[in-house]
Design a protein around this motif. Sequence first.
Motif, mmCIF file in Angstrom:
data_model
loop_
_atom_site.group_PDB
_atom_site.id
_atom_site.type_symbol
_atom_site.label_atom_id
_atom_site.label_comp_id
_atom_site.label_asym_id
_atom_site.label_seq_id
_atom_site.Cartn_x
_atom_site.Cartn_y
_atom_site.Cartn_z
ATOM 1 N N ASP A 171 0.825 -1.210 0.000
ATOM 2 C CA ASP A 171 0.000 0.000 0.000
ATOM 3 C C ASP A 171 0.859 1.260 0.000
ATOM 4 N N GLU A 172 1.923 1.266 0.819
ATOM 5 C CA GLU A 172 2.827 2.420 0.849
ATOM 6 C C GLU A 172 3.494 2.611 -0.504
ATOM 7 N N VAL A 173 3.956 1.523 -1.089
ATOM 8 C CA VAL A 173 4.620 1.577 -2.396
ATOM 9 C C VAL A 173 3.658 2.131 -3.438
ATOM 10 N N ALA A 174 2.419 1.635 -3.457
ATOM 11 C CA ALA A 174 1.422 2.097 -4.428
ATOM 12 C C ALA A 174 1.104 3.581 -4.227
ATOM 13 N N ARG A 175 1.003 4.018 -2.973
ATOM 14 C CA ARG A 175 0.718 5.426 -2.682
ATOM 15 C C ARG A 175 1.829 6.328 -3.200
ATOM 16 N N ILE A 176 3.074 5.952 -2.946
ATOM 17 C CA ILE A 176 4.210 6.746 -3.412
ATOM 18 C C ILE A 176 4.230 6.790 -4.939
ATOM 19 N N ALA A 177 4.008 5.659 -5.570
ATOM 20 C CA ALA A 177 3.990 5.615 -7.037
ATOM 21 C C ALA A 177 2.875 6.504 -7.585
ATOM 22 N N ASP A 178 1.683 6.450 -6.978
ATOM 23 C CA ASP A 178 0.572 7.310 -7.407
ATOM 24 C C ASP A 178 0.948 8.782 -7.301
ATOM 25 N N GLU A 179 1.491 9.163 -6.151
ATOM 26 C CA GLU A 179 1.873 10.566 -5.945
ATOM 27 C C GLU A 179 2.950 10.988 -6.935
ATOM 28 N N ALA A 180 3.930 10.121 -7.161
ATOM 29 C CA ALA A 180 5.008 10.456 -8.093
ATOM 30 C C ALA A 180 4.472 10.634 -9.512
ATOM 31 N N VAL A 181 3.571 9.762 -9.940
ATOM 32 C CA VAL A 181 2.988 9.878 -11.281
ATOM 33 C C VAL A 181 2.243 11.208 -11.409
ATOM 34 N N GLN A 182 1.459 11.565 -10.397
ATOM 35 C CA GLN A 182 0.749 12.856 -10.411
ATOM 36 C C GLN A 182 1.744 14.021 -10.477
ATOM 37 N N ALA A 183 2.805 13.922 -9.701
ATOM 38 C CA ALA A 183 3.804 14.996 -9.650
ATOM 39 C C ALA A 183 4.561 15.121 -10.968
ATOM 40 N N TYR A 184 4.862 13.999 -11.605
ATOM 41 C CA TYR A 184 5.507 14.047 -12.920
ATOM 42 C C TYR A 184 4.564 14.668 -13.950
ATOM 43 N N ALA A 185 3.286 14.273 -13.910
ATOM 44 C CA ALA A 185 2.316 14.692 -14.926
ATOM 45 C C ALA A 185 1.965 16.175 -14.837
ATOM 46 N N ASP A 186 1.780 16.683 -13.626
ATOM 47 C CA ASP A 186 1.366 18.079 -13.449
ATOM 48 C C ASP A 186 1.939 18.626 -12.146
ATOM 49 N N PRO A 187 3.214 19.033 -12.177
ATOM 50 C CA PRO A 187 3.875 19.497 -10.946
ATOM 51 C C PRO A 187 3.145 20.649 -10.250
ATOM 52 N N GLU A 188 2.643 21.618 -11.028
ATOM 53 C CA GLU A 188 1.981 22.771 -10.422
ATOM 54 C C GLU A 188 0.729 22.344 -9.665
ATOM 55 N N ALA A 189 -0.096 21.505 -10.289
ATOM 56 C CA ALA A 189 -1.324 21.046 -9.626
ATOM 57 C C ALA A 189 -0.983 20.221 -8.392
#
Length: 176
Positions: A20-38
Amino acid sequence: MKTALVELISKISASVMSEDEVARIADEAVQAYADPEAFLAANPDINYDDSFPIPLGEWIVVGSLPDTALFQADTYGELFAQIVASFGPGVVFNLKPKQLAKTENLTALSRIQIQMSALSPEDGGYTLLNFSQLLDDEIQTVLVYGKDLPRVLELCAEVGIKAEPSLEALRIALHV
């Protein structure tokens, strides 16, 4: 990218983190890569700005790894002390951090790598891997099972995170 990040973080954290921790970090990283400002607008507590040498998504990955998976130090003695502590008292090391105090960096790192290669022989030992760009410390590594090293390097290349075996990188840097 998420699948690659989940596999990469799982291999680096080698059972230190839950799925779950790994999946959460991956989700956050994908969001951050896709749209850093948002991502930054939605997460004002994130300490990141454009002066950092790595993208926000990579910053999320590096910053989310626990200190039992990402080791940051200014000397190889400090690095090895952190590694020893991460394994806990049940694992016996022949090498002691204080034995590295007066050795050259290449000798110290070579001794650490020899010690780590001897652990978990069924998994090919451990390899120290320089991970991401240096941020505040002189040394920044993760431990990867020897059997996983080629795949971890592939995954790092795929997601754009710099990674190289530590001993090999130091030899190249010193022209040895």
